[in-house]
Design a protein around this motif. Structure first.
Motif, short mmCIF file in Angstrom:
data_model
loop_
_atom_site.label_atom_id
_atom_site.label_comp_id
_atom_site.label_asym_id
_atom_site.label_seq_id
_atom_site.Cartn_x
_atom_site.Cartn_y
_atom_site.Cartn_z
N GLY A 67 0.80 -1.22 0.00
CA GLY A 67 0.00 0.00 0.00
C GLY A 67 0.83 1.26 0.00
O GLY A 67 0.45 2.26 0.62
N ALA A 68 1.96 1.26 -0.73
CA ALA A 68 2.88 2.39 -0.67
C ALA A 68 3.21 2.93 -2.05
O ALA A 68 4.30 3.48 -2.26
N THR A 69 2.30 2.81 -3.01
CA THR A 69 2.60 3.32 -4.35
C THR A 69 2.69 4.84 -4.38
O THR A 69 3.24 5.41 -5.33
N ASP A 70 2.17 5.51 -3.35
CA ASP A 70 2.29 6.96 -3.30
C ASP A 70 3.74 7.40 -3.09
O ASP A 70 4.08 8.56 -3.33
N ARG A 71 4.61 6.49 -2.70
CA ARG A 71 6.01 6.81 -2.49
C ARG A 71 6.87 6.51 -3.73
O ARG A 71 8.06 6.80 -3.74
N VAL A 72 6.27 5.91 -4.74
CA VAL A 72 7.01 5.53 -5.95
C VAL A 72 7.27 6.78 -6.79
O VAL A 72 6.35 7.53 -7.12
N VAL A 73 8.53 7.00 -7.16
CA VAL A 73 8.92 8.19 -7.92
C VAL A 73 9.41 7.87 -9.32
O VAL A 73 9.80 8.76 -10.07
N GLY A 74 9.37 6.59 -9.68
CA GLY A 74 9.78 6.19 -11.03
C GLY A 74 9.43 4.73 -11.26
O GLY A 74 9.41 3.94 -10.32
N VAL A 75 9.11 4.39 -12.52
CA VAL A 75 8.73 3.02 -12.84
C VAL A 75 9.44 2.56 -14.10
O VAL A 75 9.92 3.37 -14.90
N GLU A 76 9.49 1.27 -14.30
CA GLU A 76 10.03 0.70 -15.52
C GLU A 76 9.01 0.83 -16.65
O GLU A 76 7.82 0.56 -16.44
N ALA A 77 9.45 1.24 -17.81
CA ALA A 77 8.55 1.37 -18.95
C ALA A 77 8.20 -0.02 -19.48
O ALA A 77 9.06 -0.90 -19.56
N ASP A 78 6.93 -0.20 -19.84
CA ASP A 78 6.47 -1.47 -20.39
C ASP A 78 6.25 -1.30 -21.88
O ASP A 78 5.16 -0.94 -22.33
N ARG A 79 7.28 -1.52 -22.65
CA ARG A 79 7.22 -1.27 -24.10
C ARG A 79 6.24 -2.20 -24.81
O ARG A 79 5.63 -1.83 -25.80
N ASN A 80 6.08 -3.43 -24.29
CA ASN A 80 5.24 -4.41 -24.96
C ASN A 80 3.86 -4.58 -24.32
O ASN A 80 3.06 -5.39 -24.76
N GLU A 97 1.91 7.37 -14.71
CA GLU A 97 2.30 8.76 -14.89
C GLU A 97 3.68 9.06 -14.30
O GLU A 97 4.17 10.18 -14.43
N LYS A 98 4.30 8.07 -13.69
CA LYS A 98 5.60 8.29 -13.06
C LYS A 98 6.70 8.36 -14.11
O LYS A 98 6.56 7.89 -15.24
N SER A 99 7.82 8.96 -13.75
CA SER A 99 8.96 9.03 -14.66
C SER A 99 9.52 7.63 -14.90
O SER A 99 9.34 6.72 -14.09
N VAL A 100 10.20 7.45 -16.01
CA VAL A 100 10.72 6.14 -16.41
C VAL A 100 12.14 5.97 -15.89
O VAL A 100 13.00 6.83 -16.11
N ILE A 101 12.40 4.84 -15.21
CA ILE A 101 13.74 4.59 -14.66
C ILE A 101 14.35 3.29 -15.20
O ILE A 101 15.37 2.82 -14.68
N GLY A 102 13.75 2.74 -16.25
CA GLY A 102 14.25 1.50 -16.84
C GLY A 102 13.15 0.88 -17.68
O GLY A 102 12.13 1.51 -17.95
N SER A 103 13.34 -0.36 -18.08
CA SER A 103 12.36 -1.05 -18.92
C SER A 103 12.04 -2.42 -18.36
O SER A 103 12.92 -3.11 -17.83
N ALA A 114 18.79 7.55 -14.81
CA ALA A 114 17.38 7.87 -14.64
C ALA A 114 16.96 7.70 -13.19
O ALA A 114 16.15 8.48 -12.66
N ILE A 115 17.50 6.70 -12.52
CA ILE A 115 17.17 6.48 -11.11
C ILE A 115 17.71 7.63 -10.26
O ILE A 115 17.01 8.14 -9.37
N ILE A 116 18.92 8.06 -10.51
CA ILE A 116 19.49 9.19 -9.77
C ILE A 116 18.63 10.44 -9.96
O ILE A 116 18.36 11.18 -9.02
N SER A 137 26.38 0.77 -6.28
CA SER A 137 27.64 1.47 -6.50
C SER A 137 27.48 2.60 -7.51
O SER A 137 28.04 3.69 -7.34
N GLN A 138 26.70 2.35 -8.57
CA GLN A 138 26.52 3.35 -9.62
C GLN A 138 25.71 4.55 -9.16
O GLN A 138 25.94 5.68 -9.60
N THR A 139 24.74 4.32 -8.27
CA THR A 139 23.81 5.39 -7.89
C THR A 139 24.10 6.00 -6.54
O THR A 139 23.68 7.14 -6.26
#
Length: 367
Positions: A67-80, A97-103, A114-116, A137-139
């Motif tokens: 029950g915490a989707t209100d805290r989500v600030v980015g999602v993976e894009a579903d191209r298919n 409607e969230k920003s895209v942070i991967g696929s 994108a995550i940063i 390590s990357q982020t």
């Protein structure tokens, strides 16, 4: 003060702690705390987690269950479009409607830049553990690895509950995690109660085909362990198969030998199932096909397991094969209550309209 932009080094921890779900320690001076994640890694977190992203199959779904989707600030894009109609997305349309942070996909791992940019406090991750280390390590953002599995038997369900408790601890939603675990156990117990006193000689037998596993499959793909059958007291004709993985493709000869009186197919693969059953003369000889006893179920998995759908499918299997024993079940109400409890919204109408589930295959117009 804890700085979540500091690159964190995660160290290994005992497997026992991982199996239990998580452990947590805190430092009142810095406001930091440490949890042991699903991979046995010790991960340092801020005291409060208000912004999250979830990377890899099934990760975002767990945040939705808590029950915490209100805290989500980015999602993976579903191209298919493979997860767009999954219950957790239907119940939470704002996720689109969230920003895209991967696929979404087999090689999902999130895009570090994108995550940063999305600036989460924590990254939930499912996939190869080494990728979790690399992403952290990357982020410079804490990565909490999840241990996601099916929950067909008690041992696997306990793993799922441990995973929910881990996510609940990170998000400060421990009570919600316990509510989920209790609800699933009570639901499984209820499903089993309807046929608990039924002698083995009177139990129905069935086959589950066209079950998705890392992609779409036809009627010959099944599971040796199929939770809706187990819960509803139905014998799985494929239970004797030897396989190392959860999914297996069976031969035409095996299906003919079993000759199940009832077949259930995954609604994600209706076109493939219909093509197999109508265009292959061999399958015409199956009793279930001859008698029109082929039914559709909600997708067992879409980018990992749909736990609510597994439970709902158990009730459909039960009411279909044991109408007298499940006669007191208001099926529609029960399905809505499952999704209301697990995802916060009654989804029966939405999912039935989308998938054409819970019907005879012969009654559907499948394109």
């Amino acid at each position: 003060m804890y700085d979540r932009r500091t690159v964190l080094r995660a160290a290994g921890a005992g497997a026992a702690a991982a199996l239990a779900g998580c452990s947590v320690t805190g430092d009142t001076a810095t406001g930091a705390r440490t949890v042991t994640d699903g991979a046995g890694r010790d991960v340092e977190l801020p005291e409060s987690v208000e912004r999250v992203v979830a990377v890899g199959p099934g990760s975002l779904r767990q945040v939705a269950y808590l029950g915490a989707t209100d805290r989500v600030v980015g999602v993976e894009a579903d191209r298919n479009g493979s997860t767009t109609s999954a219950p957790y997305n239907v119940a939470n349309p704002d996720l689109r409607e969230k920003s895209v942070i991967g696929s979404v996909g087999p090689n999902a791992g999130g895009n570090a830049e994108a995550i940063i940019a999305a600036d989460p406090d924590v990254i939930f991750f499912y996939g190869d553990t080494s990728r979790a280390e690399t992403l952290q390590s990357q982020t410079g953002i804490p990565v909490v690895a999840l241990r996601i599995t099916d929950f067909g038997n008690e041992h696997r369900r306990k793993r799922v509950y441990g995973m929910w408790r881990l996510v609940g601890t990170v998000l400060g939603r421990e009570d919600r995690a316990e509510k989920l675990a209790t609800f699933v156990e009570e639901t499984v117990a209820d499903l089993r109660d309807w046929t608990a006193d039924l002698p083995d000689s009177q139990r129905a037998a069935a086959y589950a085909g066209a079950i998705s596993y890392k992609g779409a499959h036809g009627i010959a793909t099944t599971r040796r362990q199929f939770p809706p059958f187990r819960y509803a007291g139905v014998e799985n004709v494929a239970s004797g198969l030897e396989t190392d993985g959860p999914s297996v493709e069976v031969s035409e000869e095996a299906l003919l030998d079993w000759d199940p009186e009832t077949i259930f197919v995954d609604a994600d693969n209706l076109s493939r199932a219909r093509e197999d059953l109508t265009d292959n003369d061999v399958y015409d000889r199956l009793a279930a096909v001859e008698n029109g006893e082929v039914y559709t179920l909600l997708p067992h998995a879409s980018y990992h397991h749909n736990y609510g759908s597994v439970l709902a499918n158990g009730y459909f299997v039960g009411t279909t094969l044991y109408p007298d024993r499940f006669g007191d079940v208001d099926f529609r109400t029960r399905v809505d209550s499952i999704y209301e409890t697990m995802l916060g919204a009654p989804l029966y109408d939405d999912l039935i309209d989308t998938y054409g589930a819970y019907q005879r295959l012969d009654d559907l117009d499948v394109g």
